[in-house]
Design a protein around this motif. Structure first.
Motif, PDB file in Angstrom:
ATOM      1  N   GLY A 187       0.722  -1.045  -0.089  1.00 35.69           N
ATOM      2  CA  GLY A 187      -0.186   0.108   0.065  1.00 35.69           C
ATOM      3  C   GLY A 187       0.744   1.318  -0.039  1.00 35.69           C
ATOM      4  N   GLU A 188       2.213   1.139  -0.100  1.00 37.46           N
ATOM      5  CA  GLU A 188       3.018   2.203  -0.033  1.00 37.46           C
ATOM      6  C   GLU A 188       4.276   2.351  -1.089  1.00 37.46           C
ATOM      7  OE1 GLU A 188       2.750   5.041   2.103  1.00 37.46           O
ATOM      8  OE2 GLU A 188       1.423   4.055   3.435  1.00 37.46           O
ATOM      9  N   ARG A 189       4.727   3.432  -1.398  1.00 39.27           N
ATOM     10  CA  ARG A 189       5.936   3.492  -2.229  1.00 39.27           C
ATOM     11  C   ARG A 189       6.760   4.633  -1.665  1.00 39.27           C
ATOM     12  NH1 ARG A 189       2.370   6.626  -4.963  1.00 39.27           N
ATOM     13  NH2 ARG A 189       3.375   8.561  -6.025  1.00 39.27           N
ATOM     14  N   PHE A 190       8.059   4.526  -1.908  1.00 37.28           N
ATOM     15  CA  PHE A 190       9.113   5.676  -1.533  1.00 37.28           C
ATOM     16  C   PHE A 190      10.162   5.935  -2.330  1.00 37.28           C
ATOM     17  CE2 PHE A 190      11.769   7.283   1.819  1.00 37.28           C
ATOM     18  CZ  PHE A 190      10.805   8.246   2.669  1.00 37.28           C
ATOM     19  N   LEU A 191      10.789   6.999  -2.470  1.00 32.59           N
ATOM     20  CA  LEU A 191      11.797   7.479  -2.901  1.00 32.59           C
ATOM     21  C   LEU A 191      13.114   7.872  -2.021  1.00 32.59           C
ATOM     22  CD1 LEU A 191      13.189   8.801  -5.626  1.00 32.59           C
ATOM     23  CD2 LEU A 191      12.151  10.950  -5.082  1.00 32.59           C
ATOM     24  N   VAL A 192      14.194   7.173  -2.509  1.00 31.78           N
ATOM     25  CA  VAL A 192      15.699   7.730  -1.798  1.00 31.78           C
ATOM     26  C   VAL A 192      16.346   8.215  -3.114  1.00 31.78           C
ATOM     27  CG1 VAL A 192      16.190   5.295  -1.739  1.00 31.78           C
ATOM     28  CG2 VAL A 192      17.282   6.957  -0.304  1.00 31.78           C
ATOM     29  N   GLN A 193      17.001   9.192  -2.626  1.00 35.94           N
ATOM     30  CA  GLN A 193      18.221   9.756  -3.298  1.00 35.94           C
ATOM     31  C   GLN A 193      19.392   9.352  -2.713  1.00 35.94           C
ATOM     32  OE1 GLN A 193      17.875  13.622  -5.428  1.00 35.94           O
ATOM     33  NE2 GLN A 193      20.021  14.006  -5.001  1.00 35.94           N
ATOM     34  N   LEU A 194      20.359   8.502  -3.143  1.00 37.15           N
ATOM     35  CA  LEU A 194      21.503   8.092  -2.776  1.00 37.15           C
ATOM     36  C   LEU A 194      22.498   9.296  -2.822  1.00 37.15           C
ATOM     37  CD1 LEU A 194      21.304   4.354  -4.380  1.00 37.15           C
ATOM     38  CD2 LEU A 194      20.278   5.277  -2.104  1.00 37.15           C
ATOM     39  N   SER A 195      23.646   8.907  -1.939  1.00 31.60           N
ATOM     40  CA  SER A 195      24.855   9.909  -1.739  1.00 31.60           C
ATOM     41  C   SER A 195      25.317  10.374  -3.015  1.00 31.60           C
ATOM     42  CB  SER A 195      25.690   9.527  -0.738  1.00 31.60           C
ATOM     43  OG  SER A 195      26.389   8.184  -1.407  1.00 31.60           O
ATOM     44  N   ASP A 196      25.187   9.414  -4.511  1.00 26.48           N
ATOM     45  CA  ASP A 196      25.819   9.742  -5.498  1.00 26.48           C
ATOM     46  C   ASP A 196      24.875  10.525  -6.516  1.00 26.48           C
ATOM     47  OD1 ASP A 196      24.173   7.639  -5.698  1.00 26.48           O
ATOM     48  OD2 ASP A 196      25.377   6.518  -7.449  1.00 26.48           O
ATOM     49  N   GLY A 197      23.918  10.563  -5.994  1.00 29.99           N
ATOM     50  CA  GLY A 197      22.812  11.341  -6.737  1.00 29.99           C
ATOM     51  C   GLY A 197      21.675  10.283  -7.526  1.00 29.99           C
ATOM     52  N   THR A 198      22.100   8.992  -7.246  1.00 25.95           N
ATOM     53  CA  THR A 198      21.108   7.982  -8.127  1.00 25.95           C
ATOM     54  C   THR A 198      19.875   8.077  -7.202  1.00 25.95           C
ATOM     55  OG1 THR A 198      22.747   6.539  -8.787  1.00 25.95           O
ATOM     56  CG2 THR A 198      20.817   5.532  -8.302  1.00 25.95           C
ATOM     57  N   LYS A 199      18.470   8.053  -7.988  1.00 22.53           N
ATOM     58  CA  LYS A 199      17.294   8.130  -7.494  1.00 22.53           C
ATOM     59  C   LYS A 199      16.839   6.902  -7.625  1.00 22.53           C
ATOM     60  CE  LYS A 199      16.322  12.816  -8.413  1.00 22.53           C
ATOM     61  NZ  LYS A 199      15.469  13.840  -9.322  1.00 22.53           N
ATOM     62  N   VAL A 200      16.007   6.446  -6.547  1.00 21.27           N
ATOM     63  CA  VAL A 200      15.677   5.029  -6.378  1.00 21.27           C
ATOM     64  C   VAL A 200      14.189   4.918  -5.813  1.00 21.27           C
ATOM     65  CG1 VAL A 200      15.998   2.519  -5.554  1.00 21.27           C
ATOM     66  CG2 VAL A 200      17.924   4.097  -6.038  1.00 21.27           C
ATOM     67  N   TRP A 201      13.195   4.523  -6.776  1.00 19.96           N
ATOM     68  CA  TRP A 201      11.525   4.426  -6.252  1.00 19.96           C
ATOM     69  C   TRP A 201      11.524   3.102  -5.968  1.00 19.96           C
ATOM     70  CZ3 TRP A 201      13.513   7.740  -9.849  1.00 19.96           C
ATOM     71  CH2 TRP A 201      12.919   8.966  -9.937  1.00 19.96           C
TER      72      TRP A 201
END
Length: 388
Positions: A187-201
């Protein structure tokens, strides 16, 4: 085979391990004719996926058994509660025994420290797990000051995303890698931007394990479930995603990995760039709008042409169902909305379904499904029952 002498959990394990003989397979096929048994098997397989494989850990099994217990307590009637508790116990015992064997067979592999265990969703909301095993539930608060260490900051940019930033790269080069995890429930989703600038959904029932800062030679993360990457370009440090049977290597690109294991398949889908997908000693380089598919039972590899952008619309809050079978639609809706869907119509549906749904209103999706099938439904909290 005599029903009285059958331990169904042990049989299901043999089926999942491809160790069942012809008589056991015939019994299993007949057993699967019952709708309740099919639902039971899917939940059992979910625990199996959590507890088996190269990332197996006791924490994974605990989460899977807890999810299974909640399912059984919600879906079975009180009059069989004694049987229910025995069945829960037997599943835990069988899988603990198997897990012990898996971990024993891996005893020659250097043990990962307790601060680096890989986890899966616990159903408590999106969780940030730090290197010291401290867990932070990422709710409405935007305050995450100081949680990533002296040389890296992490900030919650909104209710569905966090960003890592390096304060002093010269000091980081002297430090050992420090691993964090994001664990996303149904029921959820989340975005994290890693320290190198990579974005991960990170999609529902999925998780990502990653270093708060990367080393000098490689950027490696671990993914479970359904995860989409927009990799920041860095020709000196390849980006590697380890996800169950697949290892995906890139320099800078946009792609998705899906290791839910529905229909015993895992996949990698490329939106742009180029990626190399490895399964054991085999590998395939895929191009944009191609999907790498690996069947975990047969070992067969396929590469299909797809509309990759449409495949990953979930990261923008849109669930896409594209000419899919009833069972696949139910799996998707359960994950997307964080509910349990039970078919009590007694009917077998052979139609294919298509549609697009956002995450805000489950009733639109369920009513659309029921209208197509000429059935009705009732809803009790997070349990939906399909009826004639």
């Amino acid at each position: 085979m005599d029903d009285k002498n059958i331990n169904i959990e042990e049989l299901l394990v043999r089926i999942l391990e491809n160790r069942a003989d012809s008589e056991e397979i015939r019994y299993f096929s007949k057993w699967m004719d019952e709708q309740e048994n099919r639902v039971y098997f899917e939940k059992f397989k979910k625990i199996w996926n959590f507890s088996a494989g190269s990332h197996a850990s006791p924490e994974m099994l605990e989460v899977g058994v807890r999810d299974y217990r909640l399912f059984m307590e919600k879906s079975l009637k009180p009059k069989i509660r004694v049987t229910l508790m025995w069945r829960i116990g037997s599943v835990a015992a069988v899988l603990l025994m198997i897990l012990s064997s898996v971990l024993w067979l891996r005893k020659d592999v250097p043990e990962v420290s307790s601060s680096e265990k890989y986890a899966v969703s616990s159903g408590r909301g999106v969780i940030l797990k730090l290197a010291d095993n401290k867990e932070i539930i990422l709710g409405d608060s935007l305050n995450l000051t100081g949680v990533a260490g002296e040389w890296v900051s992490v900030n919650k940019v909104d209710h569905r995303g966090i960003v890592y930033k390096i304060k002093d790269s010269t000091e980081i080069e002297k430090e050992e890698l420090c691993y964090n995890q994001i664990i996303v429930p149904a029921g959820e989703r989340f975005l994290v931007q890693l320290s190198d600038g990579t974005k991960v959904w990170i999609n529902s029932e999925s998780a990502l394990r990653y270093p708060a800062y990367f080393g000098k030679h490689v950027r490696e993360v671990e993914a479970r479930g359904n995860v989409y990457f927009e990799v920041a370009k860095d020709s000196s440090r390849p980006f590697v995603v380890v996800s169950r049977e697949l290892t995906t290597e890139v320099l800078g690109t946009c792609f998705e990995v899906n290791t839910y294991g529905d229909r015993d398949e895992v996949s990698a889908t490329l939106v742009e760039g180029s990626v190399r997908v490895n399964v054991g000693s085999r590998f395939v380089v895929i191009k944009p709008n191609q999907q790498f598919m690996f069947n975990t039972k047969s070992g067969v590899i396929k590469v299909n042409e797809v509309d990759a952008v449409r495949k990953v619309m979930w990261k923008d809050g849109i669930l896409v169902i594209d000419n899919e079978a009833f069972r696949d639609v139910i799996w998707k809706l359960e994950r997307w909305y964080g509910v349990s869907i039970v078919n009590e119509t007694g009917l077998v549906f052979t139609q294919s379904f298509s549609g697009e749904f956002d995450r805000e209103d489950i009733h639109v999706a369920i009513e659309s499904l029921c209208a197509n099938l000429n059935i009705t439904y009732t809803m009790d909290k997070d349990r939906i029952i399909l009826k004639r």
